[in-house]
Design an enzyme around this catalytic site. Sequence first.
Site, PDB file in Angstrom:
ATOM      1  N   HIS A   1       0.836  -1.203   0.000  1.00 57.17           N
ATOM      2  CA  HIS A   1       0.000   0.000   0.000  1.00 57.17           C
ATOM      3  C   HIS A   1       0.871   1.254   0.000  1.00 57.17           C
ATOM      4  O   HIS A   1       2.058   1.205   0.312  1.00 57.17           O
ATOM      5  CB  HIS A   1      -0.892   0.026   1.246  1.00 57.17           C
ATOM      6  CG  HIS A   1      -0.108   0.076   2.521  1.00 57.17           C
ATOM      7  ND1 HIS A   1       0.520  -1.038   3.067  1.00 57.17           N
ATOM      8  CD2 HIS A   1       0.177   1.118   3.369  1.00 57.17           C
ATOM      9  CE1 HIS A   1       1.137  -0.697   4.187  1.00 57.17           C
ATOM     10  NE2 HIS A   1       0.958   0.605   4.386  1.00 57.17           N
TER      11      HIS A   1
ATOM     12  N   HIS B   1       4.881  -0.014   0.050  1.00 57.95           N
ATOM     13  CA  HIS B   1       5.477  -0.922   1.035  1.00 57.95           C
ATOM     14  C   HIS B   1       4.437  -1.859   1.625  1.00 57.95           C
ATOM     15  O   HIS B   1       3.230  -1.672   1.452  1.00 57.95           O
ATOM     16  CB  HIS B   1       6.176  -0.130   2.134  1.00 57.95           C
ATOM     17  CG  HIS B   1       5.259   0.778   2.910  1.00 57.95           C
ATOM     18  ND1 HIS B   1       4.811   1.975   2.401  1.00 57.95           N
ATOM     19  CD2 HIS B   1       4.710   0.678   4.149  1.00 57.95           C
ATOM     20  CE1 HIS B   1       4.035   2.578   3.292  1.00 57.95           C
ATOM     21  NE2 HIS B   1       3.942   1.797   4.356  1.00 57.95           N
TER      22      HIS B   1
ATOM     23  N   ARG C   1       3.624  -7.933  17.795  1.00 59.67           N
ATOM     24  CA  ARG C   1       4.404  -6.764  17.381  1.00 59.67           C
ATOM     25  C   ARG C   1       3.534  -5.525  17.489  1.00 59.67           C
ATOM     26  O   ARG C   1       2.400  -5.498  16.998  1.00 59.67           O
ATOM     27  CB  ARG C   1       4.891  -6.925  15.938  1.00 59.67           C
ATOM     28  CG  ARG C   1       5.681  -5.737  15.406  1.00 59.67           C
ATOM     29  CD  ARG C   1       5.893  -5.834  13.900  1.00 59.67           C
ATOM     30  NE  ARG C   1       6.700  -4.726  13.386  1.00 59.67           N
ATOM     31  CZ  ARG C   1       6.704  -4.330  12.125  1.00 59.67           C
ATOM     32  NH1 ARG C   1       5.945  -4.951  11.217  1.00 59.67           N
ATOM     33  NH2 ARG C   1       7.456  -3.311  11.744  1.00 59.67           N
TER      34      ARG C   1
END
Length: 286
Positions: A215, A267, A277
């Site tokens: 995106h 990316h 995370r």
Amino acid sequence: AVVSTQSGHYGRGDVIKDKKVSYVNTKYDDSNYDVGFNSNARKNNVFLYMVNLKEHGHLKRMENYTSHRVHNDLWQIFTNTLDWKLNYIHPDFDKYLTKTRPEFPQPCPDVYHFPLLSTKFSWHIIHELESMPGDIFAGSGKTDDKRLQGGYENVPTVDVHFTQINFQQEWMKLLRDYVAPIQRLVFEGYSFHGNALLSFVVKYHEEGQRELRPHHDHSTFTTNTALNRQGVDYQGGGSYFIRQNCLVRDVDIGWTLMHPGRLTHYHEGKPITQGTRYILVSFNDP
């Protein structure tokens, strides 16, 4: 202390021996030397100039302090700015204000790496979110998102927007005070306009959302800050910049990646394989 008077400078030992101004005063006990000293000075018409050569602390303003959150100090960036910086800005941040663009770490082309937030901030914001009643992350991660104007998210993440916890204005001040000076150093000729309509903490989990498809960001430039430890709290993950064919994975807690949001830096978030995370993302100047 050193005391300057019209008749000269006195160290404490000098004052005790001086005949004009002494500590002897029967009205004060021995533990109140400074009070006795000042009293005797006034009686002898000695005008004092007091100089503090050491900083022993400061008063904390408490008039706007709240106590209904787990980590209430997070919301004190306006009221107790110095304390906030000492607690929550990375201890190496100021060193980067004196660097030139070529001196900044650049793990990928035009992806700049610098220390922004302290470990304490990272643990506090995670703990704050995870301590809220219920699961504040629940309900996110879908294209139908009522938190957004228009109600649609093209590339959804499991996240908490700072508007949900009344932290958006605090974050905006951090962007203006700490991110904008770095941005001007690395992206010369552009100045942050002070807008960030979307700032949020993303949660990737091995049993939930593990990755993010390719995106562009809805921003002129994006900041992406690591809130926990790759290789310890989670395995895998990382930001992969497709056009640059470049993966950034090992980012220390509190360190930030700053990169263009549109056009050049398409990316994706690589999948985690274990653990959880957390990252803090801000779409700046949409």
